[in-house]
Design a protein around this motif. Sequence first.
Motif, PDB file in Angstrom:
ATOM      1  N   THR A 106       0.556  -1.214   0.093  1.00 51.32           N
ATOM      2  CA  THR A 106       0.105   0.065  -0.031  1.00 51.32           C
ATOM      3  C   THR A 106       0.742   1.202   0.009  1.00 51.32           C
ATOM      4  N   VAL A 107       1.927   1.308   0.728  1.00 50.66           N
ATOM      5  CA  VAL A 107       2.841   2.377   0.855  1.00 50.66           C
ATOM      6  C   VAL A 107       3.440   2.714  -0.532  1.00 50.66           C
ATOM      7  N   VAL A 108       3.941   1.451  -1.220  1.00 51.04           N
ATOM      8  CA  VAL A 108       4.801   1.781  -2.521  1.00 51.04           C
ATOM      9  C   VAL A 108       3.695   2.116  -3.379  1.00 51.04           C
ATOM     10  N   ASP A 109       2.520   1.605  -3.349  1.00 51.46           N
ATOM     11  CA  ASP A 109       1.533   2.258  -4.591  1.00 51.46           C
ATOM     12  C   ASP A 109       0.602   3.210  -4.505  1.00 51.46           C
ATOM     13  N   GLY A 110       0.595   3.775  -3.152  1.00 52.25           N
ATOM     14  CA  GLY A 110       0.054   5.053  -2.720  1.00 52.25           C
ATOM     15  C   GLY A 110       0.781   5.878  -2.031  1.00 52.25           C
ATOM     16  N   PRO A 111       1.573   6.718  -2.776  1.00 51.13           N
ATOM     17  CA  PRO A 111       2.492   7.913  -2.051  1.00 51.13           C
ATOM     18  C   PRO A 111       1.742   8.841  -1.267  1.00 51.13           C
ATOM     19  N   ALA A 112       0.620   9.038  -1.442  1.00 47.39           N
ATOM     20  CA  ALA A 112      -0.320  10.068  -0.457  1.00 47.39           C
ATOM     21  C   ALA A 112      -0.666   9.456   0.894  1.00 47.39           C
ATOM     22  N   TRP A 113      -0.339   8.187   1.081  1.00 47.08           N
ATOM     23  CA  TRP A 113      -0.895   7.519   2.173  1.00 47.08           C
ATOM     24  C   TRP A 113      -0.567   8.117   3.586  1.00 47.08           C
ATOM     25  N   LEU A 114       0.531   8.637   3.540  1.00 45.86           N
ATOM     26  CA  LEU A 114       1.074   9.350   4.840  1.00 45.86           C
ATOM     27  C   LEU A 114       0.191  10.579   5.225  1.00 45.86           C
ATOM     28  N   ALA A 115       0.088  11.249   4.140  1.00 47.28           N
ATOM     29  CA  ALA A 115      -0.660  12.690   4.052  1.00 47.28           C
ATOM     30  C   ALA A 115      -2.093  12.439   4.456  1.00 47.28           C
ATOM     31  N   ASP A 116      -2.937  11.584   3.950  1.00 50.00           N
ATOM     32  CA  ASP A 116      -4.103  11.056   4.020  1.00 50.00           C
ATOM     33  C   ASP A 116      -4.374  10.632   5.465  1.00 50.00           C
ATOM     34  N   GLY A 117      -3.329   9.627   6.128  1.00 51.09           N
ATOM     35  CA  GLY A 117      -3.643   9.267   7.369  1.00 51.09           C
ATOM     36  C   GLY A 117      -3.599  10.669   8.335  1.00 51.09           C
ATOM     37  N   LEU A 118      -2.568  11.401   8.251  1.00 52.25           N
ATOM     38  CA  LEU A 118      -2.444  12.486   9.029  1.00 52.25           C
ATOM     39  C   LEU A 118      -3.675  13.492   9.279  1.00 52.25           C
ATOM     40  N   SER A 119      -4.423  13.537   7.965  1.00 52.12           N
ATOM     41  CA  SER A 119      -5.254  14.374   7.716  1.00 52.12           C
ATOM     42  C   SER A 119      -6.312  14.136   8.547  1.00 52.12           C
ATOM     43  N   GLY A 136      17.868   3.322   7.826  1.00 52.28           N
ATOM     44  CA  GLY A 136      18.226   2.796   6.196  1.00 52.28           C
ATOM     45  C   GLY A 136      17.331   3.506   5.388  1.00 52.28           C
ATOM     46  N   PRO A 137      17.481   3.498   4.047  1.00 59.22           N
ATOM     47  CA  PRO A 137      16.548   3.680   3.084  1.00 59.22           C
ATOM     48  C   PRO A 137      15.133   2.846   3.274  1.00 59.22           C
ATOM     49  N   SER A 138      13.941   3.477   2.619  1.00 55.60           N
ATOM     50  CA  SER A 138      12.895   2.906   2.716  1.00 55.60           C
ATOM     51  C   SER A 138      11.751   3.760   2.345  1.00 55.60           C
ATOM     52  N   GLU A 139      10.569   3.282   1.838  1.00 56.69           N
ATOM     53  CA  GLU A 139       9.534   4.073   1.295  1.00 56.69           C
ATOM     54  C   GLU A 139       8.878   4.783   2.694  1.00 56.69           C
ATOM     55  N   PHE A 140       9.072   4.237   3.714  1.00 59.57           N
ATOM     56  CA  PHE A 140       8.642   4.797   4.915  1.00 59.57           C
ATOM     57  C   PHE A 140       9.241   6.229   5.081  1.00 59.57           C
ATOM     58  N   GLN A 141      10.725   5.964   5.034  1.00 63.34           N
ATOM     59  CA  GLN A 141      11.675   6.958   5.439  1.00 63.34           C
ATOM     60  C   GLN A 141      11.182   8.136   4.396  1.00 63.34           C
ATOM     61  N   ARG A 142      11.350   7.725   3.122  1.00 64.90           N
ATOM     62  CA  ARG A 142      10.884   8.547   1.917  1.00 64.90           C
ATOM     63  C   ARG A 142       9.680   9.622   2.181  1.00 64.90           C
ATOM     64  N   ALA A 143       8.701   9.021   2.553  1.00 66.13           N
ATOM     65  CA  ALA A 143       7.404   9.542   2.860  1.00 66.13           C
ATOM     66  C   ALA A 143       7.708  10.638   3.888  1.00 66.13           C
ATOM     67  N   ALA A 144       8.257  10.281   4.873  1.00 61.68           N
ATOM     68  CA  ALA A 144       8.542  11.194   6.163  1.00 61.68           C
ATOM     69  C   ALA A 144       9.443  12.351   5.863  1.00 61.68           C
ATOM     70  N   VAL A 145      10.307  12.063   5.003  1.00 60.54           N
ATOM     71  CA  VAL A 145      11.201  13.170   4.411  1.00 60.54           C
ATOM     72  C   VAL A 145      10.500  14.128   3.519  1.00 60.54           C
ATOM     73  N   GLU A 146       9.764  13.590   2.617  1.00 64.15           N
ATOM     74  CA  GLU A 146       8.877  14.281   1.661  1.00 64.15           C
ATOM     75  C   GLU A 146       8.067  15.371   2.365  1.00 64.15           C
ATOM     76  N   MET A 147       7.480  15.014   3.481  1.00 65.01           N
ATOM     77  CA  MET A 147       6.643  16.012   4.262  1.00 65.01           C
ATOM     78  C   MET A 147       7.406  16.900   5.444  1.00 65.01           C
ATOM     79  N   ALA A 148       8.542  16.472   5.329  1.00 66.73           N
ATOM     80  CA  ALA A 148       9.258  17.089   6.739  1.00 66.73           C
ATOM     81  C   ALA A 148       9.605  18.466   6.287  1.00 66.73           C
ATOM     82  N   ASP A 149       9.584  19.336   7.368  1.00 68.22           N
ATOM     83  CA  ASP A 149      10.390  20.625   7.373  1.00 68.22           C
ATOM     84  C   ASP A 149      11.890  20.775   7.945  1.00 68.22           C
TER      85      ASP A 149
END
Length: 261
Positions: A106-119, A136-149
């Motif tokens: 789900t995380v790989v297929d839906g890049p908006a999952w983190l924003a949707d959950g936090l909403s 280490g590198p992962s899709e979870f790390q990527r999602a957090a970094v993409e949203m981080a300040d």
Amino acid sequence: MLGKSSKRSKRIAIVSPKGGVGKTTVTANLSEALVGRGRRVCAVDLDAQNALQFHLSADPVKPEGLASATLRSEPWSETLRKGVEGLRFLPFGFLSEKHREQFEQTVVDGPAWLADGLSTVDHKQTDYTVFDTPPGPSEFQRAAVEMADLVIVVVLPDAASFITVPTVERTIESYAGQKANEFAGLYFLLNRMNEGRVLCRDVRAMLADRLGDRLVPETIRFDAAAEEALAAQQTVMAYEPDGRAATDFDGLAAWVEQTLK
């Protein structure tokens, strides 16, 4: 990419190049230190080890978490829990191997999952959202970094951590992409610093030379209270509030506030 906004919490991604560097300990204690400074905090566990709850809750055995909520298409607010001093947190939750694979897909297929959950979590009640990510590198790390300040990489004062710096920089910068102008940047935090060891002092000097002002000026010194606190299912801030590590985490929280001003 999202930048800072007065209409939402400021977001901090805590990452590490490898396991065993104290990333989750930093996430928990930074979160509580911010609460101690009067900030409203929501800590989010994106690591399948589900360890953040052991630092933040006296009742850490509940199986529900953001992963199972996502699979059931339920709002994350249903799994939001209260920790010490009113701190709120979202545990990853326990999953079977089959369900873990489904969630990762789900995380790989839906890049908006983190924003949707936090909403689904009331942002008006949150000043800072702190992400604990897998090592280490992962899709979870990527999602957090993409949203981080702000991205904080936790490293140890050893040769292995120093060697990983260039790789971590490339990975995180590739995840961050072209951030908004308000992005505070990528910083490295030295954890478990032992001033009595020559190697630790040498590595700190090399990191300072390599990173410049991207090395967080606040260092988390080694303190046995950190391990004792985890055994007591508490943060260091709660276990020994006047101790060395607690003082350092408060300093780190003050630096985060200033950096994200």
